[in-house]
Design a protein around this motif. Structure first.
Motif, PDB file in Angstrom:
ATOM      1  N   PRO A 237       0.825  -1.219   0.000  1.00  0.00           N
ATOM      2  CA  PRO A 237       0.000   0.000   0.000  1.00  0.00           C
ATOM      3  C   PRO A 237       0.853   1.260   0.000  1.00  0.00           C
ATOM      4  CG  PRO A 237      -0.778  -1.582   1.644  1.00  0.00           C
ATOM      5  CD  PRO A 237       0.538  -2.097   1.152  1.00  0.00           C
ATOM      6  N   VAL A 238       0.498   2.210  -0.855  1.00  0.00           N
ATOM      7  CA  VAL A 238       1.269   3.460  -0.925  1.00  0.00           C
ATOM      8  C   VAL A 238       0.889   4.412   0.206  1.00  0.00           C
ATOM      9  CG1 VAL A 238       1.744   3.352  -3.391  1.00  0.00           C
ATOM     10  CG2 VAL A 238      -0.378   4.399  -2.598  1.00  0.00           C
ATOM     11  N   ALA A 239      -0.347   4.306   0.694  1.00  0.00           N
ATOM     12  CA  ALA A 239      -0.761   5.130   1.840  1.00  0.00           C
ATOM     13  C   ALA A 239      -0.319   4.428   3.112  1.00  0.00           C
ATOM     14  CB  ALA A 239      -2.273   5.320   1.836  1.00  0.00           C
ATOM     15  N   GLY A 240       0.432   5.125   3.932  1.00  0.00           N
ATOM     16  CA  GLY A 240       0.960   4.516   5.146  1.00  0.00           C
ATOM     17  C   GLY A 240       2.080   5.365   5.700  1.00  0.00           C
ATOM     18  N   PRO A 241       3.227   4.754   5.982  1.00  0.00           N
ATOM     19  CA  PRO A 241       4.348   5.534   6.519  1.00  0.00           C
ATOM     20  C   PRO A 241       4.824   6.611   5.538  1.00  0.00           C
ATOM     21  CG  PRO A 241       4.710   3.169   6.797  1.00  0.00           C
ATOM     22  CD  PRO A 241       3.522   3.311   5.909  1.00  0.00           C
ATOM     23  N   ARG A 242       5.480   7.603   6.078  1.00  0.00           N
ATOM     24  CA  ARG A 242       6.068   8.677   5.269  1.00  0.00           C
ATOM     25  C   ARG A 242       7.003   8.073   4.226  1.00  0.00           C
ATOM     26  NH1 ARG A 242       7.108  14.275   6.772  1.00  0.00           N
ATOM     27  NH2 ARG A 242       8.768  15.164   5.503  1.00  0.00           N
ATOM     28  N   TRP A 243       7.037   8.681   3.034  1.00  0.00           N
ATOM     29  CA  TRP A 243       7.851   8.142   1.945  1.00  0.00           C
ATOM     30  C   TRP A 243       9.328   8.499   2.130  1.00  0.00           C
ATOM     31  CZ3 TRP A 243       4.189   9.839  -2.620  1.00  0.00           C
ATOM     32  CH2 TRP A 243       3.093   8.967  -2.653  1.00  0.00           C
ATOM     33  N   THR A 244       9.939   7.908   3.096  1.00  0.00           N
ATOM     34  CA  THR A 244      11.380   8.050   3.265  1.00  0.00           C
ATOM     35  C   THR A 244      12.076   7.264   2.155  1.00  0.00           C
ATOM     36  OG1 THR A 244      11.458   6.083   4.680  1.00  0.00           O
ATOM     37  CG2 THR A 244      11.114   8.218   5.767  1.00  0.00           C
ATOM     38  N   ALA A 245      13.381   7.412   2.062  1.00  0.00           N
ATOM     39  CA  ALA A 245      14.122   6.655   1.044  1.00  0.00           C
ATOM     40  C   ALA A 245      13.931   5.155   1.243  1.00  0.00           C
ATOM     41  CB  ALA A 245      15.604   7.015   1.111  1.00  0.00           C
ATOM     42  N   LYS A 246      13.901   4.710   2.502  1.00  0.00           N
ATOM     43  CA  LYS A 246      13.697   3.296   2.788  1.00  0.00           C
ATOM     44  C   LYS A 246      12.314   2.832   2.355  1.00  0.00           C
ATOM     45  CE  LYS A 246      13.662  -0.063   6.589  1.00  0.00           C
ATOM     46  NZ  LYS A 246      13.842  -0.242   8.071  1.00  0.00           N
ATOM     47  N   ARG A 247      11.294   3.656   2.659  1.00  0.00           N
ATOM     48  CA  ARG A 247       9.931   3.293   2.285  1.00  0.00           C
ATOM     49  C   ARG A 247       9.767   3.274   0.768  1.00  0.00           C
ATOM     50  NH1 ARG A 247       5.762   0.141   3.193  1.00  0.00           N
ATOM     51  NH2 ARG A 247       3.784   1.058   2.546  1.00  0.00           N
ATOM     52  N   GLN A 248      10.368   4.229   0.083  1.00  0.00           N
ATOM     53  CA  GLN A 248      10.306   4.245  -1.373  1.00  0.00           C
ATOM     54  C   GLN A 248      10.938   2.981  -1.957  1.00  0.00           C
ATOM     55  OE1 GLN A 248      11.910   7.890  -2.940  1.00  0.00           O
ATOM     56  NE2 GLN A 248      10.354   9.171  -1.969  1.00  0.00           N
ATOM     57  N   SER A 249      12.026   2.546  -1.372  1.00  0.00           N
ATOM     58  CA  SER A 249      12.671   1.311  -1.837  1.00  0.00           C
ATOM     59  C   SER A 249      11.753   0.110  -1.639  1.00  0.00           C
ATOM     60  CB  SER A 249      13.989   1.088  -1.090  1.00  0.00           C
ATOM     61  OG  SER A 249      14.907   2.117  -1.360  1.00  0.00           O
ATOM     62  N   GLN A 250      11.031   0.083  -0.512  1.00  0.00           N
ATOM     63  CA  GLN A 250      10.091  -1.017  -0.259  1.00  0.00           C
ATOM     64  C   GLN A 250       8.956  -1.017  -1.266  1.00  0.00           C
ATOM     65  OE1 GLN A 250       9.021  -0.074   3.778  1.00  0.00           O
ATOM     66  NE2 GLN A 250      10.645  -1.341   4.678  1.00  0.00           N
ATOM     67  N   LEU A 251       8.429   0.163  -1.568  1.00  0.00           N
ATOM     68  CA  LEU A 251       7.330   0.257  -2.532  1.00  0.00           C
ATOM     69  C   LEU A 251       7.783  -0.147  -3.932  1.00  0.00           C
ATOM     70  CD1 LEU A 251       5.707   3.612  -1.328  1.00  0.00           C
ATOM     71  CD2 LEU A 251       4.817   1.298  -1.004  1.00  0.00           C
ATOM     72  N   LEU A 252       8.999   0.260  -4.295  1.00  0.00           N
ATOM     73  CA  LEU A 252       9.533  -0.129  -5.604  1.00  0.00           C
ATOM     74  C   LEU A 252       9.772  -1.635  -5.673  1.00  0.00           C
ATOM     75  CD1 LEU A 252      12.023   2.819  -6.172  1.00  0.00           C
ATOM     76  CD2 LEU A 252      10.183   2.180  -7.742  1.00  0.00           C
ATOM     77  N   ALA A 253      10.336  -2.194  -4.608  1.00  0.00           N
ATOM     78  CA  ALA A 253      10.625  -3.630  -4.603  1.00  0.00           C
ATOM     79  C   ALA A 253       9.352  -4.452  -4.698  1.00  0.00           C
ATOM     80  CB  ALA A 253      11.408  -4.002  -3.347  1.00  0.00           C
ATOM     81  N   SER A 254       8.286  -4.004  -3.998  1.00  0.00           N
ATOM     82  CA  SER A 254       7.042  -4.781  -3.992  1.00  0.00           C
ATOM     83  C   SER A 254       6.366  -4.783  -5.354  1.00  0.00           C
ATOM     84  CB  SER A 254       6.083  -4.226  -2.939  1.00  0.00           C
ATOM     85  OG  SER A 254       5.595  -2.946  -3.308  1.00  0.00           O
ATOM     86  N   ARG A 255       6.638  -3.779  -6.172  1.00  0.00           N
ATOM     87  CA  ARG A 255       6.029  -3.703  -7.495  1.00  0.00           C
ATOM     88  C   ARG A 255       7.026  -4.073  -8.594  1.00  0.00           C
ATOM     89  NH1 ARG A 255       3.404  -0.510  -4.180  1.00  0.00           N
ATOM     90  NH2 ARG A 255       1.194  -0.046  -4.520  1.00  0.00           N
ATOM     91  N   VAL A 256       8.067  -3.285  -8.699  1.00  0.00           N
ATOM     92  CA  VAL A 256       9.036  -3.503  -9.776  1.00  0.00           C
ATOM     93  C   VAL A 256       9.787  -4.814  -9.575  1.00  0.00           C
ATOM     94  CG1 VAL A 256      11.045  -2.556 -10.968  1.00  0.00           C
ATOM     95  CG2 VAL A 256       9.252  -1.022 -10.106  1.00  0.00           C
ATOM     96  N   GLY A 257      10.233  -5.078  -8.334  1.00  0.00           N
ATOM     97  CA  GLY A 257      10.969  -6.307  -8.060  1.00  0.00           C
ATOM     98  C   GLY A 257      10.145  -7.544  -8.346  1.00  0.00           C
ATOM     99  N   THR A 258       8.883  -7.544  -7.901  1.00  0.00           N
ATOM    100  CA  THR A 258       8.007  -8.688  -8.151  1.00  0.00           C
ATOM    101  C   THR A 258       7.776  -8.876  -9.638  1.00  0.00           C
ATOM    102  OG1 THR A 258       6.891  -8.375  -6.032  1.00  0.00           O
ATOM    103  CG2 THR A 258       5.720  -9.658  -7.698  1.00  0.00           C
ATOM    104  N   THR A 259       7.555  -7.779 -10.358  1.00  0.00           N
ATOM    105  CA  THR A 259       7.296  -7.868 -11.797  1.00  0.00           C
ATOM    106  C   THR A 259       8.524  -8.364 -12.550  1.00  0.00           C
ATOM    107  OG1 THR A 259       5.713  -6.053 -11.572  1.00  0.00           O
ATOM    108  CG2 THR A 259       6.455  -6.587 -13.797  1.00  0.00           C
ATOM    109  N   GLU A 260       9.709  -7.914 -12.162  1.00  0.00           N
ATOM    110  CA  GLU A 260      10.930  -8.384 -12.815  1.00  0.00           C
ATOM    111  C   GLU A 260      11.139  -9.880 -12.578  1.00  0.00           C
ATOM    112  OE1 GLU A 260      13.853  -5.780 -11.189  1.00  0.00           O
ATOM    113  OE2 GLU A 260      13.586  -4.245 -12.768  1.00  0.00           O
TER     114      GLU A 260
END
Length: 464
Positions: A237-260
């Motif tokens: 979910p994109v709504a949740g914790p503040r988009w810190t660099a760590k959180r952005q990496s988690q969001l990218l991994a959950s989408r881009v990483g899974t798709t790759e």
């Protein structure tokens, strides 16, 4: 898995109503019975703990009565909120309401137990233990029951769009999510074979009552596996914790990483699917002026959400190089039983609804039933390919949404939320609530799709 007892749910709800009323009665007693003698035993146990054998000053007893009276008033307020949440959870079968009560108990009980143990106030410890045993099991049961049933019961009023077609073998990622849970259940009800890629096999097995094959890794699929359709919905979910660099990496991994990872599997599998349905979001367009209408030809916008969606779509693009027909759905805010709509409407249900910021930001939304209808059509319509804006034809301002929600729920609209403090706390993530874009479903309209819920009024009346 055996079906839950239909008589258990009302019994547990009645128990929680009784518990909330008991809290109210207890609060009134603590506030007004301090000098009546009813609390003397409790007060004496506290005095023994803090004063031991020393004489207890009269002022100390008065201070105790005063503090207990204040706590009783707080307890009365808590009991009313508990009653409201139990009522909402019961009437709407809303898992989120039970989750909030559970969160309140888990916030209070460990702290109360810790301080009671430190001072060896064993009466508190016994009371806390009894409260946890009396409240948590029914609350957890109701949360799990309503969450599981919401994926099935709340979509049962619409014909199953996946019924009547050819038998299809489907691989779904994100199958336990808000859209995925309803999708998988409808596919299973229609007689299709579904495999779900999930991080939590136990949760998935429970959600689908053992009917779906659940795998934790694509390595569990052999090269000879055959799937006719792959539906990639995975993403934190994109709504949740503040988009810190760590959180952005988690969001990218959950989408881009899974798709790759899926692309690697697709490259090696011997039997390629005929159709790939790829989730994305209208965040692709970034924050735009409310006067600008955005169709599928508009280029990527600015900001983290735009970058996230663009990279997500780009990661899935190689599927087309293998001859797989691909349909990309850029989703607006999806309304359905539960999901984003529940927290949006909760303040209105409690009488505290209002607009967010100046209310001029545009909400591009869609009913979950329409999302499922379009996915089902893609199964059988080879002309659907490429990118589609999965939003309803009617876009509304946030102020118009607040006004319509208040009208449908018959509640006042008055408690407006200023943008500045939320932006200061949430950073860029606040864009999800205080900025928007006017997105239009041009390609779906051109393809002749007729929305079941084209207007916000129709969607809200269906879901409330």
């Amino acid at each position: 898995m055996p079906a839950p007892s239909p008589s258990l749910r009302p019994a547990l709800v009645l128990w929680l109503y009784a518990a909330a009323l008991a809290h109210l009665l207890g609060g009134l007693t603590l506030t007004w019975a301090g000098h009546s003698g009813l609390l003397d035993g409790y007060l004496q146990s506290l005095e023994q703990t803090f004063w031991g054998s020393d004489p207890v000053p009269a002022a100390a007893r008065e201070q105790q009565v005063w503090w207990i009276a204040l706590f009783g008033a707080t307890l009365q307020s808590y009991s009313l909120y508990m009653l409201a949440l139990v009522h909402i959870g019961n009437r709407l079968k809303a898992p989120m309401a039970w989750a909030w009560v559970i969160a309140g108990i888990l916030l209070w009980a460990p702290q109360d137990i810790w301080f009671s143990v430190q001072k060896q106030v064993w009466s508190h410890l016994w009371l806390d233990g009894f409260a946890l045993l009396a409240l948590l099991p029914p609350l957890v049961w109701l949360y799990r029951h309503d969450r599981r049933k919401s994926s099935v019961d709340n979509i049962g009023h619409e014909p199953n769009p996946f019924a009547g077609g050819a038998f299809t073998r489907v691989l779904v990622t994100g199958g336990t999510g808000f859209i995925g849970g309803a999708l998988v259940n409808q596919l299973l009800d229609a007689g299709h074979a579904v495999s779900v890629l999930t991080r939590d096999r136990t949760k998935a097995a429970s959600l689908f009552e053992g009917r779906a094959r659940c795998v934790c890794s694509l390595s569990q699929l052999s090269d000879d596996e055959t799937f006719d359709v792959v539906i990639n919905l995975a993403g934190a979910p994109v709504a949740g914790p503040r988009w810190t660099a760590k959180r952005q990496s988690q969001l990218l991994a959950s989408r881009v990483g899974t798709t790759e990872t899926l692309m690697t599997w697709l490259k090696n599998t011997k039997h390629q699917p005929a159709l790939w349905i790829q989730a994305s979001a209208i965040g692709f367009y970034g924050v735009r002026d409310a006067s600008e209408s955005l169709d599928e030809r508009v280029s990527k916008g600015d900001g983290f959400m735009a970058e996230l969606c663009a990279r997500w779509e780009a990661a899935a693009q190689p599927a087309t190089e293998f001859g797989v027909r691909q349909v990309v759905l850029r989703l607006g805010v999806v309304f359905g039983p539960g999901g984003a709509l529940t927290p949006l409407l909760l303040p209105f249900r409690l009488g505290f609804g209002g607009r967010m910021g100046d209310g001029q930001q545009i909400m591009s939304w869609v009913h979950r039933d329409d999302v499922l209808q379009v996915i089902a059509r893609a199964f059988n319509d080879d002309t659907l390919r490429g990118t589609y804006n999965m939003v309803a034809p009617e876009t509304v301002s946030q102020a118009a949404f607040a006004e319509q929600a208040g009208k449908v729920l018959k509640r006042p609209v008055w408690l407006h939320i200023p943008a500045a403090p939320v932006r200061a706390m949430a950073g860029e993530m606040a864009q999800l609530f205080f900025d928007g874009q006017r997105v239009v479903p041009k390609r779906l309209t051109e393809a002749g799709y007729t929305f079941r819920y084209p207007t916000l009024d129709a969607a809200l009346r269906d879901l409330t």
